[in-house]
Structures are given as C-alpha cells and as structure tokens.
Design a protein around this motif. Structure first.
Motif, PDB file in Angstrom:
ATOM      1  N   TYR A 236      21.006 -37.428  93.652  1.00  0.00           N
ATOM      2  CA  TYR A 236      22.416 -38.315  93.865  1.00  0.00           C
ATOM      3  C   TYR A 236      22.557 -38.331  95.382  1.00  0.00           C
ATOM      4  O   TYR A 236      22.484 -39.100  95.932  1.00  0.00           O
ATOM      5  CB  TYR A 236      23.664 -37.790  93.290  1.00  0.00           C
ATOM      6  CG  TYR A 236      25.019 -38.327  93.679  1.00  0.00           C
ATOM      7  CD1 TYR A 236      25.270 -39.690  93.241  1.00  0.00           C
ATOM      8  CD2 TYR A 236      25.719 -37.671  94.587  1.00  0.00           C
ATOM      9  CE1 TYR A 236      26.459 -40.222  93.723  1.00  0.00           C
ATOM     10  CE2 TYR A 236      27.063 -38.167  95.053  1.00  0.00           C
ATOM     11  CZ  TYR A 236      27.384 -39.464  94.567  1.00  0.00           C
ATOM     12  OH  TYR A 236      28.417 -40.051  94.945  1.00  0.00           O
ATOM     13  N   PHE A 237      22.731 -37.133  95.890  1.00  0.00           N
ATOM     14  CA  PHE A 237      22.709 -36.914  97.489  1.00  0.00           C
ATOM     15  C   PHE A 237      21.771 -37.597  98.297  1.00  0.00           C
ATOM     16  O   PHE A 237      21.966 -38.083  99.099  1.00  0.00           O
ATOM     17  CB  PHE A 237      23.022 -35.494  97.803  1.00  0.00           C
ATOM     18  CG  PHE A 237      24.182 -34.993  97.500  1.00  0.00           C
ATOM     19  CD1 PHE A 237      25.402 -35.630  97.562  1.00  0.00           C
ATOM     20  CD2 PHE A 237      24.531 -33.766  96.938  1.00  0.00           C
ATOM     21  CE1 PHE A 237      26.973 -35.120  97.168  1.00  0.00           C
ATOM     22  CE2 PHE A 237      25.632 -33.056  96.590  1.00  0.00           C
ATOM     23  CZ  PHE A 237      26.882 -33.733  96.855  1.00  0.00           C
ATOM     24  N   THR A 238      20.500 -37.356  97.826  1.00  0.00           N
ATOM     25  CA  THR A 238      19.225 -37.872  98.597  1.00  0.00           C
ATOM     26  C   THR A 238      19.508 -39.487  98.127  1.00  0.00           C
ATOM     27  O   THR A 238      18.926 -40.140  99.367  1.00  0.00           O
ATOM     28  CB  THR A 238      18.098 -37.253  98.023  1.00  0.00           C
ATOM     29  OG1 THR A 238      17.753 -37.687  96.594  1.00  0.00           O
ATOM     30  CG2 THR A 238      17.990 -35.984  98.499  1.00  0.00           C
ATOM     31  N   THR A 239      19.766 -39.886  97.050  1.00  0.00           N
ATOM     32  CA  THR A 239      19.713 -41.383  96.942  1.00  0.00           C
ATOM     33  C   THR A 239      20.925 -42.016  97.599  1.00  0.00           C
ATOM     34  O   THR A 239      20.700 -43.171  98.279  1.00  0.00           O
ATOM     35  CB  THR A 239      19.712 -41.691  95.358  1.00  0.00           C
ATOM     36  OG1 THR A 239      18.436 -41.046  94.872  1.00  0.00           O
ATOM     37  CG2 THR A 239      19.715 -42.977  95.191  1.00  0.00           C
ATOM     38  N   TRP A 240      22.352 -41.564  97.250  1.00  0.00           N
ATOM     39  CA  TRP A 240      23.423 -42.246  97.810  1.00  0.00           C
ATOM     40  C   TRP A 240      23.955 -42.141  99.269  1.00  0.00           C
ATOM     41  O   TRP A 240      24.408 -42.842  99.887  1.00  0.00           O
ATOM     42  CB  TRP A 240      24.478 -41.834  96.662  1.00  0.00           C
ATOM     43  CG  TRP A 240      25.686 -42.838  96.634  1.00  0.00           C
ATOM     44  CD1 TRP A 240      26.927 -42.433  96.945  1.00  0.00           C
ATOM     45  CD2 TRP A 240      25.777 -44.104  96.439  1.00  0.00           C
ATOM     46  NE1 TRP A 240      27.724 -43.433  96.881  1.00  0.00           N
ATOM     47  CE2 TRP A 240      26.788 -44.676  96.367  1.00  0.00           C
ATOM     48  CE3 TRP A 240      24.458 -45.030  95.918  1.00  0.00           C
ATOM     49  CZ2 TRP A 240      27.220 -45.877  96.039  1.00  0.00           C
ATOM     50  CZ3 TRP A 240      24.946 -46.189  95.611  1.00  0.00           C
ATOM     51  CH2 TRP A 240      26.318 -46.862  95.806  1.00  0.00           C
ATOM     52  N   ALA A 303      17.928 -43.161 111.089  1.00  0.00           N
ATOM     53  CA  ALA A 303      16.617 -43.712 111.642  1.00  0.00           C
ATOM     54  C   ALA A 303      15.398 -43.172 110.932  1.00  0.00           C
ATOM     55  O   ALA A 303      15.671 -41.783 111.285  1.00  0.00           O
ATOM     56  CB  ALA A 303      16.867 -43.908 112.966  1.00  0.00           C
ATOM     57  N   MET A 304      14.531 -43.393 110.640  1.00  0.00           N
ATOM     58  CA  MET A 304      13.349 -42.792 110.104  1.00  0.00           C
ATOM     59  C   MET A 304      12.428 -42.049 110.931  1.00  0.00           C
ATOM     60  O   MET A 304      11.969 -41.196 110.731  1.00  0.00           O
ATOM     61  CB  MET A 304      12.309 -43.992 109.409  1.00  0.00           C
ATOM     62  CG  MET A 304      12.915 -44.598 108.109  1.00  0.00           C
ATOM     63  SD  MET A 304      13.736 -43.282 106.786  1.00  0.00           S
ATOM     64  CE  MET A 304      12.219 -42.327 106.589  1.00  0.00           C
ATOM     65  N   ASP A 305      12.621 -42.287 112.312  1.00  0.00           N
ATOM     66  CA  ASP A 305      11.709 -41.686 113.216  1.00  0.00           C
ATOM     67  C   ASP A 305      12.622 -40.372 113.510  1.00  0.00           C
ATOM     68  O   ASP A 305      12.050 -39.439 114.108  1.00  0.00           O
ATOM     69  CB  ASP A 305      11.702 -42.292 114.667  1.00  0.00           C
ATOM     70  CG  ASP A 305      13.246 -42.925 115.316  1.00  0.00           C
ATOM     71  OD1 ASP A 305      14.179 -42.735 114.507  1.00  0.00           O
ATOM     72  OD2 ASP A 305      12.930 -43.087 116.456  1.00  0.00           O
ATOM     73  N   ALA A 306      13.736 -40.266 113.106  1.00  0.00           N
ATOM     74  CA  ALA A 306      14.400 -38.924 113.485  1.00  0.00           C
ATOM     75  C   ALA A 306      14.156 -37.841 112.501  1.00  0.00           C
ATOM     76  O   ALA A 306      14.669 -36.807 112.574  1.00  0.00           O
ATOM     77  CB  ALA A 306      16.096 -39.104 113.537  1.00  0.00           C
ATOM     78  N   VAL A 307      13.647 -38.259 111.320  1.00  0.00           N
ATOM     79  CA  VAL A 307      13.663 -37.244 109.934  1.00  0.00           C
ATOM     80  C   VAL A 307      12.202 -37.359 109.635  1.00  0.00           C
ATOM     81  O   VAL A 307      11.872 -36.981 108.611  1.00  0.00           O
ATOM     82  CB  VAL A 307      14.376 -37.742 109.057  1.00  0.00           C
ATOM     83  CG1 VAL A 307      16.051 -37.838 109.342  1.00  0.00           C
ATOM     84  CG2 VAL A 307      14.226 -39.346 108.596  1.00  0.00           C
ATOM     85  N   ALA A 308      11.263 -37.786 110.474  1.00  0.00           N
ATOM     86  CA  ALA A 308       9.761 -37.680 110.161  1.00  0.00           C
ATOM     87  C   ALA A 308       9.191 -36.649 109.696  1.00  0.00           C
ATOM     88  O   ALA A 308       8.089 -36.472 109.160  1.00  0.00           O
ATOM     89  CB  ALA A 308       8.961 -38.545 111.394  1.00  0.00           C
ATOM     90  N   ASN A 309       9.739 -35.272 110.135  1.00  0.00           N
ATOM     91  CA  ASN A 309       9.123 -34.034 109.994  1.00  0.00           C
ATOM     92  C   ASN A 309       9.611 -33.580 108.488  1.00  0.00           C
ATOM     93  O   ASN A 309       8.742 -32.519 108.049  1.00  0.00           O
ATOM     94  CB  ASN A 309       9.269 -33.113 111.093  1.00  0.00           C
ATOM     95  CG  ASN A 309       8.727 -33.302 112.622  1.00  0.00           C
ATOM     96  OD1 ASN A 309       7.722 -33.859 112.579  1.00  0.00           O
ATOM     97  ND2 ASN A 309       9.611 -33.224 113.552  1.00  0.00           N
ATOM     98  N   ALA A 310      10.310 -34.006 107.956  1.00  0.00           N
ATOM     99  CA  ALA A 310      10.655 -33.393 106.501  1.00  0.00           C
ATOM    100  C   ALA A 310      10.130 -34.026 105.627  1.00  0.00           C
ATOM    101  O   ALA A 310       9.825 -35.290 105.707  1.00  0.00           O
ATOM    102  CB  ALA A 310      12.365 -33.582 106.114  1.00  0.00           C
ATOM    103  N   LYS A 311       9.767 -33.291 104.738  1.00  0.00           N
ATOM    104  CA  LYS A 311       8.910 -33.822 103.444  1.00  0.00           C
ATOM    105  C   LYS A 311       9.973 -34.664 102.575  1.00  0.00           C
ATOM    106  O   LYS A 311       9.499 -35.670 101.931  1.00  0.00           O
ATOM    107  CB  LYS A 311       8.502 -32.349 102.751  1.00  0.00           C
ATOM    108  CG  LYS A 311       7.510 -31.810 103.533  1.00  0.00           C
ATOM    109  CD  LYS A 311       7.068 -30.704 102.317  1.00  0.00           C
ATOM    110  CE  LYS A 311       5.755 -29.802 103.181  1.00  0.00           C
ATOM    111  NZ  LYS A 311       5.129 -28.941 102.104  1.00  0.00           N
ATOM    112  N   VAL A 312      11.296 -34.270 102.462  1.00  0.00           N
ATOM    113  CA  VAL A 312      12.189 -35.356 102.002  1.00  0.00           C
ATOM    114  C   VAL A 312      13.109 -35.744 102.982  1.00  0.00           C
ATOM    115  O   VAL A 312      13.944 -35.018 103.262  1.00  0.00           O
ATOM    116  CB  VAL A 312      12.559 -34.660 100.608  1.00  0.00           C
ATOM    117  CG1 VAL A 312      13.947 -35.675 100.071  1.00  0.00           C
ATOM    118  CG2 VAL A 312      11.942 -34.251  99.386  1.00  0.00           C
TER     119      VAL A 312
END
Length: 426
Positions: A236-240, A303-312
């Motif tokens: 839920y938290f990752t989706t919403w 923004a996706m470039d800010a979280v590119a290093n995380a697996k999820v």
C-alpha cells in the motif's frame, strides 16, 4: 495487579517461551509482506497477484490452526510446538538454498509458512492453562504480543533484502528460529491441568454454540485487521505514496508496533472494565480510522533520478510528503485499537470456554487469520477495480460497525449467564 501473586499463580518460563515461539513464528509468517516488493522484481506479478501472494500465508495460517490445536490437545502443546517449528525451519531452508522462481513456488511456500501462523493455536492455550481466570486477559495479552514479530519484519527485512537480496532473508531468519527452538525445548512445560483431546465431534459441538461464532467474528475484525495490514501495508505505502522499500518498512513498523505493544494493554483494560465495554470503544475507533485512511488522497511521486540507487525506488523516510505521515498517524491509531481489541477478545474467550479453550482458540484464531486474508485480498481487489484503496477500507470500517451492533446484541445475555459466574469482569 499483584506481581508476586501473578508470578506464583502460573509458570513464567512457559509464558516467556510461548511469547518467543509466537513472536518469531509470527515474524516468519508475514515475511512475504515486506519481501513482496523485492520478489516482484524477479518474478513477474501484477498488483492483484502481489496481494494474493502476501495473503496466502495468512489464510493457511488460519486453516492450520484447527488441526494444530487438535494435535496439541492429543500429544501436548510442547510436542506440537516443536514439530511445527521444525516444519517452518525446513521451509525457510528450502527458500534460502533452492529459491522461489515462479508464482506456483511462491504460493506453495506461502502455504507452508502458514504453519508459523498456526503457532497461535499452540502458544496461547499453553500459556493460558497455567493461570487462573483473573489473569487471563494479561496472560493472553503477553503471549499474544508475540505478534510484534511484524515489527521486526518491517524493520529488518527491507534492509536485509537491499543489502543481500531477498532470498538471503530466509537464511537469516533461520538464526533466531533455531535459537527460539532451543529455548522453547528447554523452558516450555505443559500445564498439569488435564487435557481433553479434541475430536471432530468437539468442534461440531463448539460450532453449535452461537457464542463461538460471535467470538470468531469479533476476532476476524481485530486480529484480521492487524495481520492483514501487517502484510498489505508495504504494498500500500509503495503503491499509494511512492515510498522506497526501506521507508515502507519503517512506516509499517510504526503502525504494527502500536498493535503489538497495546495488545497486553487491551487484555489488562478488559480485566479492569470488562471485555465487552472495552471492545465497544475499540470498534468505534477502528471504524473511524479505516474511514479516515480511505479518504486520504494519493501522494505525489518523486523524480526518478532522485531515487535511482534504491532497489525499490521512492521517497526516503526523511523525504515523505505530509499526506504519507497523515496516513501513518491514522493507521497507528487504528492498529492500536486493533491490538487492544485482540487482547479484549481473548480476555472473554477463556472465561466462556475454559474447558474447551484449545478447540475454541483454534477456531477463533482461524477466523482471525481468515479476516486478515480477506483484508489483503479486498485491498488488492479495490486497487484493481477502482484504481484506489478506499473501497477496501470502507468495507472493513463497515464490519467494525457490525461488530459494535453484535456486542450490543449479546452483552446482556453474556453478563447474566456465564459472565455472572466467571470470577472476572465481562
């Protein structure tokens, strides 16, 4: 409560062993919840399948509680608990060494993890039989607080999966499981109270009592809500709210910590004011919490470039938008009420069914697991059908209100019949 009298009244090593057994078994039981975020990266799963995978252990944990409870009455809780732990450890070893590479493998693995959830039908009666009626609320609250294993999962599993991969988590879980197995073998002791081995006829007789069905329904709301949220909230938290896997784990840990730690408080409160009165208040709080959560809008995506290093990938815990913290607050209050409700239900159960506690615990515990299965499935259905989760939360808010109506229907009869001779507040 007189602590010295409480200690003399029972067998504290068994109470501690039951707590540890249930705690770490619960941790294993719901491990697919936080791991589902990482498993989905290797095994293709749509949203509905993700919620199904995390719901399967909950369902089979419920179903297996009945035969495990029967076995406990026949050969003793300690032998049953040791056998169940061996099965769970073998399942973890398979997942670690062989791996899970298909949806079918995940589903079969989830079925076997159900044996960990079925520990409820062994640990709680084992602790309960050592103590008199006046301490049933606090004893079953302490033993049942083993569901804080969800907190450990939420804190530990995402971090371990990020560091070593999700398959290695199963191997890491074997370390505490083997340790608890040894402690349980040394500390746990079956109560001298004579057990009446349960048969299918016993289950039929107990199911013929309408009070059994009321307890099953009430527990499907309280425990079902707790374990269902524990499994579904990472998704839920990752989706919403678009949070990272580690942030989702920390958010879930905050929520389920409330439910776990307040279960003994619920048992203590029920001992003081009566399980019926405490449940009436708690069902109101649960219903309001579900409605509030259902009304909360979706959070912004980073923004996706800010979280590119995380697996999820997603928001980190220090970057969460305010709406995500509002959801955590609402869930925290709701989970606190659910946890206290668990303790309140099991203050009443042994007062009504002292001689049939093993049978009834299995049935009521099974109903709780089924409630958790349907909560997770309902949230998945709501997301697939409407694009949001609100409808799923409204359904369970409605069930809490039905529970409130049910309490109003039974409270006079309970208090004037078995409650009048229960030697404790009802």
């Amino acid at each position: 409560m007189d602590f010295q009298d409480f200690r003399r009244s029972g067998h504290w090593p068994t109470l501690l062993a039951a707590f540890l057994y249930f705690d770490f078994s619960f941790m294993v039981w719901v491990v697919l919840g936080p791991l589902s975020l990482y498993i989905a990266q290797d095994v293709a799963l749509d949203v509905s399948q993700k919620f199904t995978v995390v719901a399967i252990p909950v369902l089979f944990g419920a179903l297996l509680r009945i035969p495990l409870g029967m076995l406990s009455d026949h050969i003793g809780p300690k032998r049953t608990g040791l056998m169940a732990q061996v099965i769970v450890m073998a399942t973890l070893a398979y997942g670690w060494l062989v791996g899970l590479h298909s949806i079918l493998a995940l589903e079969v693995f989830g079925v076997l993890l159900g044996m960990a959830g079925a520990s409820f039908a062994v640990a709680l009666p084992q602790a309960s039989r050592w103590y008199p009626p006046r301490y049933q609320g606090i004893v079953l609250g302490i033993a049942g607080a083993g569901n804080m294993g969800v907190v450990l999962d939420s804190l530990f599993v995402p971090w371990a999966a990020e560091a070593w991969g999700w398959q290695a988590v199963f191997g890491l879980l074997l370390i505490p499981m083997v340790s608890v197995f040894v402690l349980y073998a040394l500390m746990a002791k079956d109560a001298p109270e004579q057990r009446v081995p349960a048969s299918l006829a016993n289950y039929k007789a107990v199911l013929g009592d309408r009070d059994t069905w009321w307890f099953m329904f009430f527990y499907s709301i309280t425990f079902g809500g707790f374990v269902g949220l524990g499994n579904a909230l990472p998704l839920y938290f990752t989706t919403w709210y678009h949070v990272s896997g580690v942030a989702a784990g920390l958010m879930v840990a905050l929520v389920v910590f409330a439910g776990s730690m307040f279960r003994p408080v619920g048992g203590w409160l029920a001992d003081r004011v009566g399980g019926i009165r405490s449940l009436q208040v708690l069902f109101c709080v649960v219903a309001v919490s579900y409605v509030v959560v259902g009304l909360l809008p979706q959070g912004p995506a980073p923004a996706m470039d800010a979280v590119a290093n995380a697996k999820v990938a997603g928001w980190g815990i220090h970057e969460l938008p305010g709406i995500a913290w509002a959801a955590v607050a609402a869930f925290f209050v709701g989970a606190m009420a659910l946890g206290m409700g668990n303790g309140s239900v099991f203050q009443l159960v042994p007062l009504r069914f002292r001689r049939e506690i093993g049978v009834v615990t299995g049935l009521v515990g099974a109903a709780g697991g089924v409630g958790g299965f349907f909560l997770a499935k309902t949230l998945g259905w709501s997301r697939a059908a409407t694009g949001g989760f609100g409808m799923g939360f409204y359904v369970f808010a409605g069930l809490a209100l039905v529970g409130l109506i049910g309490l109003a229907a039974v409270k006079t009869r309970w208090r004037t019949t078995w409650g009048a001779v229960a030697q404790a507040r009802v």
